[in-house]
Design an enzyme around this catalytic site. Sequence first.
Site, PDB file in Angstrom:
ATOM      1  N   ALA A  67      23.529  44.116  16.323  1.00  0.00           N
ATOM      2  CA  ALA A  67      23.038  44.833  17.005  1.00  0.00           C
ATOM      3  C   ALA A  67      22.802  44.651  19.205  1.00  0.00           C
ATOM      4  O   ALA A  67      22.393  44.004  18.939  1.00  0.00           O
ATOM      5  CB  ALA A  67      22.141  46.030  17.026  1.00  0.00           C
ATOM      6  N   LYS A  71      27.311  49.533  20.813  1.00  0.00           N
ATOM      7  CA  LYS A  71      26.358  50.524  20.604  1.00  0.00           C
ATOM      8  C   LYS A  71      26.399  52.264  20.264  1.00  0.00           C
ATOM      9  O   LYS A  71      25.435  51.996  19.771  1.00  0.00           O
ATOM     10  CB  LYS A  71      25.261  50.766  22.670  1.00  0.00           C
ATOM     11  CG  LYS A  71      24.799  49.122  23.119  1.00  0.00           C
ATOM     12  CD  LYS A  71      24.400  49.513  24.712  1.00  0.00           C
ATOM     13  CE  LYS A  71      23.769  48.461  24.836  1.00  0.00           C
ATOM     14  NZ  LYS A  71      22.547  48.181  24.155  1.00  0.00           N
ATOM     15  N   ASN A 116      18.173  40.614  29.439  1.00  0.00           N
ATOM     16  CA  ASN A 116      18.869  42.086  29.158  1.00  0.00           C
ATOM     17  C   ASN A 116      17.631  43.380  29.475  1.00  0.00           C
ATOM     18  O   ASN A 116      16.502  42.852  28.782  1.00  0.00           O
ATOM     19  CB  ASN A 116      20.226  42.471  27.907  1.00  0.00           C
ATOM     20  CG  ASN A 116      19.183  43.608  26.992  1.00  0.00           C
ATOM     21  OD1 ASN A 116      19.293  44.151  27.082  1.00  0.00           O
ATOM     22  ND2 ASN A 116      18.854  42.207  25.415  1.00  0.00           N
ATOM     23  N   PHE A 120      17.879  50.714  25.976  1.00  0.00           N
ATOM     24  CA  PHE A 120      18.582  51.598  24.853  1.00  0.00           C
ATOM     25  C   PHE A 120      19.774  52.601  24.993  1.00  0.00           C
ATOM     26  O   PHE A 120      19.622  53.381  24.998  1.00  0.00           O
ATOM     27  CB  PHE A 120      17.882  52.047  23.999  1.00  0.00           C
ATOM     28  CG  PHE A 120      16.751  51.114  23.078  1.00  0.00           C
ATOM     29  CD1 PHE A 120      17.183  50.033  22.763  1.00  0.00           C
ATOM     30  CD2 PHE A 120      15.795  51.796  21.950  1.00  0.00           C
ATOM     31  CE1 PHE A 120      16.631  49.308  21.429  1.00  0.00           C
ATOM     32  CE2 PHE A 120      15.206  51.038  21.543  1.00  0.00           C
ATOM     33  CZ  PHE A 120      15.177  49.956  21.335  1.00  0.00           C
ATOM     34  N   SER A 181      12.529  45.783  20.562  1.00  0.00           N
ATOM     35  CA  SER A 181      12.732  45.634  21.942  1.00  0.00           C
ATOM     36  C   SER A 181      11.721  45.850  22.858  1.00  0.00           C
ATOM     37  O   SER A 181      11.282  46.830  23.479  1.00  0.00           O
ATOM     38  CB  SER A 181      13.811  46.945  22.793  1.00  0.00           C
ATOM     39  OG  SER A 181      14.620  46.880  23.640  1.00  0.00           O
TER      40      SER A 181
END
Length: 357
Positions: A67, A71, A116, A120, A181
């Site tokens: 993933a 996205k 990164n 999201f 994340s």
Amino acid sequence: MYRLLFSLVIGRVPAETAHHLTMRLLRAIQAVPGAAPLLRRLLAPRDPALAVHALGLDFPSPLGLAAGFDKDATVFEALGAFGFGHVEIGTLTGRPQPGNPRPRMFRLPRDRALINRMGFNNEGSSSAADRLRRRRRPGMVVGVNIGKTKAVPEAEAAADYVASTERVAPHADYLVVNVSSPNTPGLRNLQAVEHLRPLLTAVREAADRSAPRRVPLLVKIAPDLADDDIDAVADLALDLGLDGIIATNTTISRDGLASAPAATKEAGGLSGAPLKARSLEVLRRLHARTGDRLTLISVGGIETADDAWERIRAGATLVQAYTGMIYGGPFWAHRMNRGLSRRLKGSAFATIGAARP
């Protein structure tokens, strides 16, 4: 050839700009009649010994795309044509959101890594659900990764995940709850078992009432968890009857990097080669704890067929990568599958599944 192109051209373009250009090219491939099927015939895994049956699904190869790349479920069909055995889309959130301010993606070529802090960025789970509903090649395995909308308070996280689940579960081959994340404030707090149990229970119930069949459910964890917490998540997954665990997400650690401090000091999650050792360590711990009772998908620092083979021999049923493809180029997955076939033929095992301990 690709390495030269990367050093002379691609590496000089901002990382996110290069990503958007790649997405345009992939959308163009999907739009041209016959282009994706032709690529699939040329690049798809051909060795039947690489096929894996897991999560009640048939994968032509253990190698998937993690993933973070697609996205919004816009190019997964083209990505599958380049040799990936499955593609995981997302992370999707209950509401559309722009993500963090740019710049938010940084290359570390000396470390074969990326940092990164995308946050999201996506058009929301409703838009992705519409695209998944219209997919033209239903036989391709597509996983859906869901996370928490940044604006939603932690106390309301379960309702946000449930909203996404109800939208995408009918169209997902498997579903992943992302609580790992580092780029959404407070998200990793949800990995604590006391928060994770009610969240996963709510998502499981939402998937069961929304989809016409039982959708496999997995949870994705961070490499930065303490070993005791990894054990706790593994025990919870078994207790709740989850189908698997994806290990691992990006790390906030910057240990052992060779790149200049100006690059490594950027906030965000680190992916790529520096994550290799810890990701393998987490995989081995999970396998020791769960045996063959869960499907383990290993992610983090996978660059070569030898890396993928090592993960399978350590207990992974499937493997995923993202950064490896960024530095390896568009035909990376095809080369990986050929390399795995060679490793398998030189081993004592008849199939890739038999190589798992």
